[in-house]
Design an enzyme around this catalytic site. Structure first.
Site, PDB file in Angstrom:
ATOM      1  N   ASP A  67       0.823  -1.202   0.000  1.00  0.00           N
ATOM      2  CA  ASP A  67       0.000   0.000   0.000  1.00  0.00           C
ATOM      3  C   ASP A  67       0.860   1.257   0.000  1.00  0.00           C
ATOM      4  O   ASP A  67       2.071   1.203   0.181  1.00  0.00           O
ATOM      5  CB  ASP A  67      -0.952   0.011   1.209  1.00  0.00           C
ATOM      6  CG  ASP A  67      -0.300  -0.539   2.477  1.00  0.00           C
ATOM      7  OD1 ASP A  67       0.902  -0.284   2.681  1.00  0.00           O
ATOM      8  OD2 ASP A  67      -0.982  -1.213   3.249  1.00  0.00           O
ATOM      9  N   ASN A 136      -7.890  -3.732  14.356  1.00  0.00           N
ATOM     10  CA  ASN A 136      -9.251  -4.032  13.899  1.00  0.00           C
ATOM     11  C   ASN A 136      -9.275  -5.185  12.900  1.00  0.00           C
ATOM     12  O   ASN A 136     -10.299  -5.447  12.277  1.00  0.00           O
ATOM     13  CB  ASN A 136      -9.909  -2.787  13.294  1.00  0.00           C
ATOM     14  CG  ASN A 136      -9.200  -2.287  12.043  1.00  0.00           C
ATOM     15  OD1 ASN A 136      -8.188  -2.847  11.610  1.00  0.00           O
ATOM     16  ND2 ASN A 136      -9.727  -1.223  11.446  1.00  0.00           N
ATOM     17  N   HIS A 138      -7.402  -5.453  10.116  1.00  0.00           N
ATOM     18  CA  HIS A 138      -7.112  -5.138   8.713  1.00  0.00           C
ATOM     19  C   HIS A 138      -5.781  -5.751   8.276  1.00  0.00           C
ATOM     20  O   HIS A 138      -4.882  -5.965   9.089  1.00  0.00           O
ATOM     21  CB  HIS A 138      -7.159  -3.631   8.451  1.00  0.00           C
ATOM     22  CG  HIS A 138      -5.988  -2.838   8.944  1.00  0.00           C
ATOM     23  ND1 HIS A 138      -6.141  -1.638   9.591  1.00  0.00           N
ATOM     24  CD2 HIS A 138      -4.643  -3.034   8.888  1.00  0.00           C
ATOM     25  CE1 HIS A 138      -4.948  -1.142   9.897  1.00  0.00           C
ATOM     26  NE2 HIS A 138      -4.026  -1.981   9.482  1.00  0.00           N
ATOM     27  N   GLU A 143      -9.837  -2.426   5.395  1.00  0.00           N
ATOM     28  CA  GLU A 143     -10.516  -2.203   6.662  1.00  0.00           C
ATOM     29  C   GLU A 143     -11.770  -3.091   6.758  1.00  0.00           C
ATOM     30  O   GLU A 143     -12.232  -3.637   5.755  1.00  0.00           O
ATOM     31  CB  GLU A 143     -10.925  -0.727   6.775  1.00  0.00           C
ATOM     32  CG  GLU A 143      -9.777   0.268   6.625  1.00  0.00           C
ATOM     33  CD  GLU A 143      -8.907   0.382   7.875  1.00  0.00           C
ATOM     34  OE1 GLU A 143      -8.983  -0.502   8.752  1.00  0.00           O
ATOM     35  OE2 GLU A 143      -8.145   1.358   7.964  1.00  0.00           O
TER      36      GLU A 143
END
Length: 241
Positions: A67, A136, A138, A143
């Site tokens: 990313d 979380n 990811h 996400e």
């Protein structure tokens, strides 16, 4: 999914680096999928040591990063391009033309996604993809969502991700968007290695391993991969049976 538990992050770094070295030595033009953040830094340090000790060469290796932030200059100190060069590339013999990143400043992110997918396909796909995991759940910047993604796409970062990463930007607000490989791109890697360290990752790890496959916890999709290795320290594994 193969889960391995180690005493600490140092032991993980040694094991993870050995896995990468073995793959590169078996295939000197291996295609590596690489990750950023604090978790893989010790592994990159061990890879640099292996290179300096003559145990491995990156001369023919190709890399693709997961990313990159949007609206951030490529050479900004907080870009993932800069991160990878500072943490690994500048210290080994990888060739710059073999290093690949998503262009977070591309005017047309869909065209950029297509370009990246074609570039990966042109070299036969990723041999091993390195991943971390967010609190979380990811992976990359995928996400929690209602459906799994496929190719690279532009994502609006969640507040929990911003809270985790803002410390690197100091008083300057961090970007709110990023381009990231999608779940499909990640899952097409021949082998996947996910590393998690620290108690803050324990809940996400427990959900990934014990909670079933759901896009609400993106890393859980790794249960469906044919060759996924999970390396955890005792703190990250603390909520497992």
């Amino acid at each position: 999914m193969e889960v391995k538990i180690y005493d600490n992050a140092e032991e993980i770094a040694v094991a993870a680096a050995k896995l990468f070295v073995d793959i590169i030595n078996e295939k000197n033009d291996a295609v590596l999928g690489l990750a950023t953040g604090a978790t893989p830094v010790p592994t990159y340090g061990k890879l640099i040591e292996a290179y300096k000790n003559g145990e491995v060469s990156f001369e023919k290796v190709r890399t693709f990063n997961l990313d990159e932030y949007c609206d951030l200059p490529k050479d900004d100190k907080n870009s993932y391009y800069t991160f990878m060069h500072e943490q690994l590339f500048n210290a080994v013999d990888v060739k710059e033309e073999n290093v690949n990143f998503l262009d977070g400043n591309a005017e047309d992110w869909e065209a950029e996604s297509k370009r990246y997918a074609e570039a990966m396909a042109s070299v036969g796909g990723i041999d091993i993809q390195l991943l971390g995991i967010g609190t979380n759940g990811h992976i990359g910047f995928n996400e929690p969502a209602d459906a799994f993604t496929d190719e690279s796409f532009k994502v609006t970062l969640t507040q929990s991700t911003i809270n985790s990463n803002q410390k690197y930007f100091g008083d300057v607000p961090m970007p709110r968007y990023a381009l990231t490989m999608g779940i499909g791109s990640i899952m097409r890697a021949k082998k996947i290695l996910l590393i998690a360290t620290g108690e803050s990752k324990a809940k996400a790890i427990a959900g990934m391993i014990k909670g079933g496959v759901t896009p609400q916890l993106p890393a859980s999709v790794l249960n469906e991969h044919q060759d996924a290795i999970i390396m955890l320290d005792k703190a990250a594994a603390s909520l497992l049976d």
